[in-house]
Design a protein around this motif. Sequence first.
Motif, mmCIF file in Angstrom:
data_model
loop_
_atom_site.group_PDB
_atom_site.id
_atom_site.type_symbol
_atom_site.label_atom_id
_atom_site.label_comp_id
_atom_site.label_asym_id
_atom_site.label_seq_id
_atom_site.Cartn_x
_atom_site.Cartn_y
_atom_site.Cartn_z
ATOM 1 N N PHE A 219 0.833 -1.205 0.000
ATOM 2 C CA PHE A 219 0.000 0.000 0.000
ATOM 3 C C PHE A 219 0.865 1.252 0.000
ATOM 4 O O PHE A 219 0.565 2.231 -0.706
ATOM 5 C CB PHE A 219 -0.920 -0.013 1.220
ATOM 6 C CG PHE A 219 -1.585 1.308 1.491
ATOM 7 C CD1 PHE A 219 -2.666 1.719 0.735
ATOM 8 C CD2 PHE A 219 -1.118 2.148 2.500
ATOM 9 C CE1 PHE A 219 -3.274 2.951 0.974
ATOM 10 C CE2 PHE A 219 -1.704 3.366 2.741
ATOM 11 C CZ PHE A 219 -2.793 3.763 1.972
ATOM 12 N N LEU A 220 1.940 1.255 0.788
ATOM 13 C CA LEU A 220 2.834 2.415 0.821
ATOM 14 C C LEU A 220 3.456 2.675 -0.550
ATOM 15 O O LEU A 220 3.627 3.830 -0.954
ATOM 16 C CB LEU A 220 3.938 2.202 1.856
ATOM 17 C CG LEU A 220 3.545 2.310 3.335
ATOM 18 C CD1 LEU A 220 4.773 2.097 4.215
ATOM 19 C CD2 LEU A 220 2.898 3.657 3.637
ATOM 20 N N ILE A 221 3.809 1.590 -1.263
ATOM 21 C CA ILE A 221 4.388 1.747 -2.595
ATOM 22 C C ILE A 221 3.387 2.391 -3.547
ATOM 23 O O ILE A 221 3.711 3.329 -4.285
ATOM 24 C CB ILE A 221 4.859 0.379 -3.138
ATOM 25 C CG1 ILE A 221 6.032 -0.140 -2.306
ATOM 26 C CG2 ILE A 221 5.261 0.481 -4.608
ATOM 27 C CD1 ILE A 221 6.455 -1.557 -2.654
ATOM 28 N N VAL A 222 2.154 1.894 -3.530
ATOM 29 C CA VAL A 222 1.120 2.452 -4.406
ATOM 30 C C VAL A 222 0.797 3.886 -4.012
ATOM 31 O O VAL A 222 0.717 4.785 -4.872
ATOM 32 C CB VAL A 222 -0.156 1.580 -4.347
ATOM 33 C CG1 VAL A 222 -1.295 2.248 -5.104
ATOM 34 C CG2 VAL A 222 0.120 0.213 -4.928
ATOM 35 N N TYR A 223 0.614 4.118 -2.718
ATOM 36 C CA TYR A 223 0.280 5.468 -2.239
ATOM 37 C C TYR A 223 1.402 6.451 -2.556
ATOM 38 O O TYR A 223 1.146 7.575 -3.004
ATOM 39 C CB TYR A 223 0.025 5.426 -0.736
ATOM 40 C CG TYR A 223 -0.250 6.787 -0.132
ATOM 41 C CD1 TYR A 223 -1.479 7.412 -0.323
ATOM 42 C CD2 TYR A 223 0.724 7.449 0.618
ATOM 43 C CE1 TYR A 223 -1.731 8.668 0.218
ATOM 44 C CE2 TYR A 223 0.475 8.697 1.156
ATOM 45 C CZ TYR A 223 -0.750 9.302 0.957
ATOM 46 O OH TYR A 223 -0.988 10.551 1.495
ATOM 47 N N GLY A 224 2.653 6.034 -2.341
ATOM 48 C CA GLY A 224 3.779 6.903 -2.648
ATOM 49 C C GLY A 224 3.831 7.278 -4.114
ATOM 50 O O GLY A 224 4.151 8.418 -4.474
ATOM 51 N N GLY A 225 3.516 6.316 -4.990
ATOM 52 C CA GLY A 225 3.480 6.617 -6.420
ATOM 53 C C GLY A 225 2.352 7.558 -6.784
ATOM 54 O O GLY A 225 2.512 8.444 -7.639
ATOM 55 N N GLN A 226 1.202 7.408 -6.124
ATOM 56 C CA GLN A 226 0.050 8.259 -6.434
ATOM 57 C C GLN A 226 0.269 9.714 -6.028
ATOM 58 O O GLN A 226 -0.209 10.631 -6.708
ATOM 59 C CB GLN A 226 -1.197 7.708 -5.738
ATOM 60 C CG GLN A 226 -1.697 6.396 -6.325
ATOM 61 C CD GLN A 226 -2.828 5.795 -5.517
ATOM 62 O OE1 GLN A 226 -3.037 6.150 -4.355
ATOM 63 N NE2 GLN A 226 -3.559 4.871 -6.123
ATOM 64 N N VAL A 227 0.976 9.931 -4.918
ATOM 65 C CA VAL A 227 1.205 11.301 -4.434
ATOM 66 C C VAL A 227 2.599 11.804 -4.796
ATOM 67 O O VAL A 227 3.048 12.818 -4.272
ATOM 68 C CB VAL A 227 0.990 11.386 -2.906
ATOM 69 C CG1 VAL A 227 -0.436 11.015 -2.543
ATOM 70 C CG2 VAL A 227 1.983 10.490 -2.160
#
Length: 262
Positions: A219-227
């Motif tokens: 989730f952190l990887i996806v969230y970091g990419g989104q923001v």
Amino acid sequence: MTKEHELYIKKVKIGKYKVTFFRIFILIFFIVLWEVAANYKWIDPFLTSSPSRMINSLISIYESGQLFNHIWVTCYETILGFTLGTILGTLVAIILWSCPFIAKVLDPYLVVLNALPKVALSPIIIFWVGNGITAIIVIALLISIVTTIISVYTGFKEVDIEKLLLMKTFQANKLQILRYLIIPYSIPILISALKINVGLSWVGVIMGEFLVAREGLGFLIVYGGQVSQLDMVMMSIIILSIIAFIMYKLVFLIEKKYVKNS
């Protein structure tokens, strides 16, 4: 112990120390080079991050009180998927070994399932079991179980035929053959399956977290990419690498203990 033997042991130890030294040296050199390249703008730190920026991101998430929760969630999902995949895969392999007719019937289906990208089944799994941790564990299970079945069953079939015939000559039943011949003979195969499942379980969990998770390293990887916080992405990948390495080392220790005792 002879002098030649002592010299040989000393040479082996020196060789191991050299390998360890150069491993550590390469890692430190890479980290320093990465940091210097980012500081002097040889590479774009926004796109590649840097060790110092990742440390700052780690401290930020730690201070928010969420770091260990994300790590724990991913480890829990991975360990559960890894354990279930190994146990269920081994049990199915035992059933196939004990029932050759069933093995022949299911052989083409196992081949198809092994070739099928399990991630393609993720949307169906989410509809079946819901949008949560259960879906992630099932995805990890599906990715590892088929490989386990095939590798363990193949190992069962490679047992020395002469030993098998000897046990049948003494009228051993299938349970006795399994307990005293097949399982002991196939322990290296089982350990190899554990090694494979370590990587496959991590792949399954991270892919599942990409799709449905609200917590965890994926989730952190996806969230970091989104923001556009690539420091968070790189930090999460480094943490994943460290934990996966530790998990692999644990399996390696099991293998080492077996080899030592065998």
